[in-house]
Scaffold this motif. Structure first.
Motif, short mmCIF file in Angstrom:
data_model
loop_
_atom_site.label_atom_id
_atom_site.label_comp_id
_atom_site.label_asym_id
_atom_site.label_seq_id
_atom_site.Cartn_x
_atom_site.Cartn_y
_atom_site.Cartn_z
N ALA A 255 0.84 -1.20 0.00
CA ALA A 255 0.00 0.00 0.00
C ALA A 255 0.87 1.24 0.00
O ALA A 255 1.92 1.28 0.66
CB ALA A 255 -0.92 0.01 1.22
N VAL A 256 0.42 2.25 -0.74
CA VAL A 256 1.07 3.56 -0.77
C VAL A 256 -0.03 4.59 -0.54
O VAL A 256 -1.13 4.48 -1.09
CB VAL A 256 1.77 3.80 -2.12
N ARG A 257 0.30 5.59 0.27
CA ARG A 257 -0.66 6.65 0.57
C ARG A 257 -1.23 7.19 -0.74
O ARG A 257 -0.47 7.44 -1.69
CB ARG A 257 0.05 7.74 1.37
N PRO A 258 -2.55 7.37 -0.82
CA PRO A 258 -3.16 7.75 -2.11
C PRO A 258 -2.55 8.97 -2.78
O PRO A 258 -2.37 8.96 -4.00
CB PRO A 258 -4.63 7.99 -1.73
N ASP A 259 -2.19 9.99 -2.03
CA ASP A 259 -1.62 11.19 -2.67
C ASP A 259 -0.19 10.98 -3.16
O ASP A 259 0.35 11.83 -3.87
CB ASP A 259 -1.68 12.39 -1.72
#
Length: 154
Positions: free
Chosen positions: A79-83
């Motif tokens: 997972a990667v932060r959406p922004d």
């Protein structure tokens, strides 16, 4: 943004990684401390990596050995932060996990994902990062939601 730094996850990363999970809805963020505990205490071979940008944890990768298999691992979470998505941070996390496993003489990395339209970009991501679709189990997650298994030889 400075170059990402990827390293083993520490307890100090938890609050920011919980925000990553809240933003991506990969799994409930309140589960993270208990999930991380065995790795943080050295009780497991499973490992967590954290991607840091400008000193802040913005992504995670969780990989476990497959039971009863010879040097085969499964990446259970990425997972990667959406922004921060679209900046190749997910690819950097996958590459770091692969290198970690190669350095330990491991053979195979697999990744399971969904076959639904909502996961089309996820499947494209793994294909673009050198993983081959190896198998598909129809209706695995739910009716109409196949389990798609990607494989990469290390």
């Amino acid at each position: 943004m400075t170059s990402p730094i990827i390293k083993q996850t520490t307890s100090e990363d938890i609050p920011n990684l919980q925000r990553v999970l809240d933003g991506t809805e990969l799994f409930p963020s309140e589960m993270l401390p208990d999930m991380l505990a065995p790795a943080l205490s050295g009780e497991t071979d499973a490992f967590w990596l954290t991607c840091h940008c400008d000193g802040e944890a913005v992504g995670l990768c969780y990989t476990v050995p497959e039971d009863l298999a010879d040097r085969t691992w499964n990446m259970l979470a990425l997972a990667v932060r959406p922004d921060m998505q679209g900046k190749r941070l997910g690819a950097a996390l996958v590459s770091a996990a692969e290198q970690y496993l190669k350095d330990k003489g491991q053979r195979i990395l697999i990744v399971d994902t969904s076959g639904t339209d909502g996961f089309a970009l996820t499947r494209k991501f793994y294909a673009q990062n050198g993983h081959d679709e190896e198998a598909r189990i129809r209706d695995f997650w739910a009716e109409g939601d196949d389990k798609v298994i990607f494989r990469k030889a290390l």
